[in-house]
Scaffold this motif. Structure first.
Motif, PDB file in Angstrom:
ATOM      1  N   THR B 108    -113.520 -22.352  48.290  1.00 31.63           N
ATOM      2  CA  THR B 108    -114.041 -21.703  49.500  1.00 31.63           C
ATOM      3  C   THR B 108    -115.520 -22.028  49.684  1.00 31.63           C
ATOM      4  O   THR B 108    -115.963 -22.383  50.784  1.00 31.63           O
ATOM      5  CB  THR B 108    -113.870 -20.179  49.394  1.00 31.63           C
ATOM      6  N   ALA B 109    -116.259 -21.912  48.589  1.00 31.26           N
ATOM      7  CA  ALA B 109    -117.701 -22.173  48.672  1.00 31.26           C
ATOM      8  C   ALA B 109    -117.963 -23.617  49.065  1.00 31.26           C
ATOM      9  O   ALA B 109    -118.854 -23.898  49.873  1.00 31.26           O
ATOM     10  CB  ALA B 109    -118.346 -21.844  47.332  1.00 31.26           C
ATOM     11  N   SER B 110    -117.182 -24.534  48.514  1.00 32.29           N
ATOM     12  CA  SER B 110    -117.410 -25.957  48.814  1.00 32.29           C
ATOM     13  C   SER B 110    -117.071 -26.268  50.276  1.00 32.29           C
ATOM     14  O   SER B 110    -117.758 -27.056  50.919  1.00 32.29           O
ATOM     15  CB  SER B 110    -116.594 -26.838  47.865  1.00 32.29           C
ATOM     16  N   ILE B 111    -116.036 -25.612  50.807  1.00 35.20           N
ATOM     17  CA  ILE B 111    -115.636 -25.859  52.199  1.00 35.20           C
ATOM     18  C   ILE B 111    -116.697 -25.346  53.176  1.00 35.20           C
ATOM     19  O   ILE B 111    -117.012 -25.992  54.168  1.00 35.20           O
ATOM     20  CB  ILE B 111    -114.266 -25.201  52.490  1.00 35.20           C
ATOM     21  N   LYS B 112    -117.258 -24.187  52.872  1.00 34.70           N
ATOM     22  CA  LYS B 112    -118.227 -23.565  53.790  1.00 34.70           C
ATOM     23  C   LYS B 112    -119.441 -24.460  54.028  1.00 34.70           C
ATOM     24  O   LYS B 112    -120.042 -24.407  55.093  1.00 34.70           O
ATOM     25  CB  LYS B 112    -118.684 -22.222  53.212  1.00 34.70           C
ATOM     26  N   LYS B 113    -119.799 -25.259  53.030  1.00 37.98           N
ATOM     27  CA  LYS B 113    -121.016 -26.078  53.153  1.00 37.98           C
ATOM     28  C   LYS B 113    -120.776 -27.346  53.968  1.00 37.98           C
ATOM     29  O   LYS B 113    -121.730 -28.036  54.325  1.00 37.98           O
ATOM     30  CB  LYS B 113    -121.495 -26.475  51.750  1.00 37.98           C
ATOM     31  N   LEU B 114    -119.528 -27.668  54.247  1.00 41.07           N
ATOM     32  CA  LEU B 114    -119.218 -28.971  54.860  1.00 41.07           C
ATOM     33  C   LEU B 114    -119.279 -28.919  56.382  1.00 41.07           C
ATOM     34  O   LEU B 114    -119.086 -27.858  56.982  1.00 41.07           O
ATOM     35  CB  LEU B 114    -117.812 -29.403  54.424  1.00 41.07           C
ATOM     36  N   ASP B 115    -119.528 -30.096  56.972  1.00 38.97           N
ATOM     37  CA  ASP B 115    -119.445 -30.161  58.438  1.00 38.97           C
ATOM     38  C   ASP B 115    -117.960 -30.310  58.821  1.00 38.97           C
ATOM     39  O   ASP B 115    -117.083 -30.413  57.965  1.00 38.97           O
ATOM     40  CB  ASP B 115    -120.293 -31.312  58.994  1.00 38.97           C
ATOM     41  N   GLN B 116    -117.692 -30.344  60.125  1.00 40.24           N
ATOM     42  CA  GLN B 116    -116.304 -30.300  60.597  1.00 40.24           C
ATOM     43  C   GLN B 116    -115.453 -31.437  60.040  1.00 40.24           C
ATOM     44  O   GLN B 116    -114.335 -31.226  59.569  1.00 40.24           O
ATOM     45  CB  GLN B 116    -116.293 -30.330  62.125  1.00 40.24           C
ATOM     46  N   LYS B 117    -115.984 -32.656  60.075  1.00 35.73           N
ATOM     47  CA  LYS B 117    -115.192 -33.815  59.648  1.00 35.73           C
ATOM     48  C   LYS B 117    -114.910 -33.758  58.143  1.00 35.73           C
ATOM     49  O   LYS B 117    -113.780 -33.974  57.700  1.00 35.73           O
ATOM     50  CB  LYS B 117    -115.942 -35.104  60.011  1.00 35.73           C
ATOM     51  N   ALA B 118    -115.958 -33.440  57.403  1.00 33.32           N
ATOM     52  CA  ALA B 118    -115.788 -33.351  55.944  1.00 33.32           C
ATOM     53  C   ALA B 118    -114.863 -32.194  55.587  1.00 33.32           C
ATOM     54  O   ALA B 118    -114.095 -32.261  54.620  1.00 33.32           O
ATOM     55  CB  ALA B 118    -117.155 -33.179  55.291  1.00 33.32           C
ATOM     56  N   ARG B 119    -114.894 -31.140  56.398  1.00 33.53           N
ATOM     57  CA  ARG B 119    -114.032 -29.985  56.149  1.00 33.53           C
ATOM     58  C   ARG B 119    -112.563 -30.366  56.348  1.00 33.53           C
ATOM     59  O   ARG B 119    -111.698 -29.971  55.567  1.00 33.53           O
ATOM     60  CB  ARG B 119    -114.433 -28.861  57.114  1.00 33.53           C
ATOM     61  N   GLU B 120    -112.297 -31.144  57.386  1.00 32.60           N
ATOM     62  CA  GLU B 120    -110.926 -31.624  57.620  1.00 32.60           C
ATOM     63  C   GLU B 120    -110.435 -32.430  56.424  1.00 32.60           C
ATOM     64  O   GLU B 120    -109.315 -32.261  55.946  1.00 32.60           O
ATOM     65  CB  GLU B 120    -110.894 -32.532  58.850  1.00 32.60           C
ATOM     66  N   GLU B 121    -111.327 -33.295  55.936  1.00 31.04           N
ATOM     67  CA  GLU B 121    -110.970 -34.171  54.814  1.00 31.04           C
ATOM     68  C   GLU B 121    -110.677 -33.329  53.569  1.00 31.04           C
ATOM     69  O   GLU B 121    -109.713 -33.561  52.853  1.00 31.04           O
ATOM     70  CB  GLU B 121    -112.133 -35.148  54.561  1.00 31.04           C
ATOM     71  N   ARG B 122    -111.532 -32.340  53.367  1.00 39.42           N
ATOM     72  CA  ARG B 122    -111.379 -31.482  52.186  1.00 39.42           C
ATOM     73  C   ARG B 122    -110.083 -30.663  52.281  1.00 39.42           C
ATOM     74  O   ARG B 122    -109.375 -30.490  51.292  1.00 39.42           O
ATOM     75  CB  ARG B 122    -112.598 -30.551  52.098  1.00 39.42           C
ATOM     76  N   LEU B 123    -109.788 -30.189  53.474  1.00 36.06           N
ATOM     77  CA  LEU B 123    -108.553 -29.415  53.665  1.00 36.06           C
ATOM     78  C   LEU B 123    -107.324 -30.266  53.402  1.00 36.06           C
ATOM     79  O   LEU B 123    -106.352 -29.812  52.796  1.00 36.06           O
ATOM     80  CB  LEU B 123    -108.492 -28.843  55.081  1.00 36.06           C
ATOM     81  N   TYR B 124    -107.386 -31.520  53.851  1.00 37.34           N
ATOM     82  CA  TYR B 124    -106.243 -32.400  53.583  1.00 37.34           C
ATOM     83  C   TYR B 124    -106.108 -32.657  52.085  1.00 37.34           C
ATOM     84  O   TYR B 124    -104.994 -32.656  51.548  1.00 37.34           O
ATOM     85  CB  TYR B 124    -106.380 -33.722  54.351  1.00 37.34           C
ATOM     86  N   THR B 125    -107.258 -32.862  51.425  1.00 33.75           N
ATOM     87  CA  THR B 125    -107.219 -33.089  49.967  1.00 33.75           C
ATOM     88  C   THR B 125    -106.601 -31.886  49.258  1.00 33.75           C
ATOM     89  O   THR B 125    -105.772 -32.044  48.350  1.00 33.75           O
ATOM     90  CB  THR B 125    -108.653 -33.333  49.433  1.00 33.75           C
ATOM     91  N   LEU B 126    -107.001 -30.698  49.688  1.00 34.24           N
ATOM     92  CA  LEU B 126    -106.438 -29.486  49.083  1.00 34.24           C
ATOM     93  C   LEU B 126    -104.938 -29.382  49.376  1.00 34.24           C
ATOM     94  O   LEU B 126    -104.141 -29.063  48.496  1.00 34.24           O
ATOM     95  CB  LEU B 126    -107.130 -28.241  49.656  1.00 34.24           C
ATOM     96  N   ALA B 127    -104.564 -29.657  50.624  1.00 34.75           N
ATOM     97  CA  ALA B 127    -103.164 -29.493  51.042  1.00 34.75           C
ATOM     98  C   ALA B 127    -102.232 -30.453  50.319  1.00 34.75           C
ATOM     99  O   ALA B 127    -101.087 -30.108  50.030  1.00 34.75           O
ATOM    100  CB  ALA B 127    -103.053 -29.691  52.549  1.00 34.75           C
ATOM    101  N   SER B 128    -102.727 -31.660  50.023  1.00 35.94           N
ATOM    102  CA  SER B 128    -101.850 -32.689  49.460  1.00 35.94           C
ATOM    103  C   SER B 128    -101.992 -32.845  47.950  1.00 35.94           C
ATOM    104  O   SER B 128    -101.348 -33.708  47.357  1.00 35.94           O
ATOM    105  CB  SER B 128    -102.145 -34.030  50.140  1.00 35.94           C
TER     106      SER B 128
END
Lengths: 256, 139
Positions: B108-128
């Motif tokens: 959660t902490a790592s996601i909050k610091k990211l911009d929109q594009k990086a957040r999408e990438e991080r969410l996909y990494t988490l999801a997969s």
């Protein structure tokens, strides 16, 4: 559940006010209109979850039911809506037949409906405020035919760890008001089965040679146009429970 | 359009919902990026179909009582709609084989610091990811 039923009743009333060319019949017409199609369906009444409360009825009143809609399988949506916006129904006709509580026959725990609708490819769009957008049944209605959908039973499709509010929960909500835990909500799921002995009989006067059982085509998808919850007609959660080998979850787990 | 919805979905899942104590994401091991985007877009579109819940208020000739009643009714209606949207997302993603995961504090902490594009990438990494990063919730 009650709010969903109220929403559905409101939507049904709004649609019923403008209905043209589609109607539930309360008696078999002397002669079937060869330009129309007819749908026969029997509802099993839902059990009252609070039937143990003194003086309560055993079954719920049928104040919500099936919404049937005209379907475009190529575009994958209800005609005139969403992806099928460019394929509307002709002017003066409706793309959906909302539930109206006008049965043709009543049983102790069931109601029989006869609907007069336009011939087309139809889909079971929803029940109450649940849209079966994730996968539903379509069926073809030919002019002059009477298609028997059989007997439909509706149930709540509870997710893992969720349940119907108990009487105690309702008293607690009444006392705490808006600060009470929000009750769990579940989309509906349906089970269709062919008519059998013990069900309400087919009304006399319906020509036997015109009566055909519905041939359902499963996995028909479309948008959420009813404005409520969504589900697969057989129930996503019921299916997940049937295929899951994992132990049941702990109640009270956080929701999304 | 799908792109817009995908971004909206990413933002939606990255912040705690009104009914949740911690952010929740959907997990399916080794899901392809295109499949994840398509699944999430479809479910967000269905959730977007949830209509406005009409607040139910009781008439009062006292203007202060009426205002307080309308405020609480609006609050309850918004809460109801939020629950319905959560329910649609949960049902739809379960249908597509995803599990809900309560994100760990570190994630959660790592996601909050990211911009929109990086957040999408991080969410996909988490999801997969092969294993979920957090507590797996009931379906």
């Amino acid at each position: 559940m009650n709010k969903m039923l109220i929403l559905a009743a409101g939507a049904a009333a709004a649609l019923a006010g403008t209905a043209a060319g589609t109607k539930p019949l309360t008696a078999v017409p002397a002669k079937l209109d060869p330009t129309k199609a007819y749908v026969l369906v029997e509802y099993k009444l839902l059990a009252n979850p609070y039937a143990s409360f003194p003086g309560s009825r055993k079954t719920m009143p049928l104040n919500a039911g099936l919404t049937l809609a005209r379907y475009d399988p190529a575009l994958g949506d209800v005609r005139g809506l969403g992806k099928a916006k460019d394929n509307p129904v002709p002017a003066g006709q409706l793309s959906a037949e909302a539930f109206r509580n006008r049965p043709i026959a009543k049983g102790a725990d069931s109601r029989l409906f006869l609907l007069e609708v336009e011939p087309d490819l139809w889909v079971v769009q929803g029940f109450a405020a649940t849209s079966f957008s994730l996968g539903s049944y379509s069926f073809r209605l030919e002019p002059g035919s009477v298609v028997d959908l059989g007997v439909v039973t509706a149930e709540n499709d509870w997710a893992e760890g969720q349940r119907q509010a108990k009487t105690g929960d309702i008293f607690k909500m009444a006392l705490i008001g808006p600060f009470a835990k929000h009750p769990d909500m579940a989309p509906m799921r349906l089970t269709f089965r062919p008519r059998a002995a013990g069900d309400l009989p087919v009304p006399a006067g319906l020509p036997a040679d015109k009566l055909v059982p519905a041939a359902f085509t499963p996995d028909q998808k479309f948008g959420n146009h009813l404005g409520g919850l969504v589900n697969r007609i057989e129930g996503v959660n019921a299916r997940a429970r049937a295929t899951s080998a994992e132990p049941p979850p702990v109640e009270g787990a956080p929701k999304p | 359009m799908i792109r817009t919805r995908w971004i909206a979905a990413a933002a939606l899942l990255a912040v705690p919902g009104a009914a949740a104590a911690a952010p929740i994401y959907f997990h399916k091991p080794s899901v392809a990026r295109e499949a994840f985007q398509a699944d999430l877009s479809e479910c967000v579109a269905l959730a977007g179909g949830v209509g406005r819940v009409r607040p139910q208020t009781v008439y009062s000739p006292n203007i202060y009582a009426a205002a307080a009643g309308a405020f609480l009714a609006g609050f309850m209606a918004a809460k109801e709609r939020r629950h319905m949207i959560d329910n649609v997302l949960r049902t739809c993603m379960t249908d597509k084989g995803y599990r809900r995961v309560e994100a760990s504090q570190a994630a959660t902490a790592s996601i909050k610091k990211l911009d929109q594009k990086a957040r999408e990438e991080r969410l996909y990494t988490l999801a997969s990811a092969p294993e979920p990063d957090g507590k797996v919730l009931p379906r």
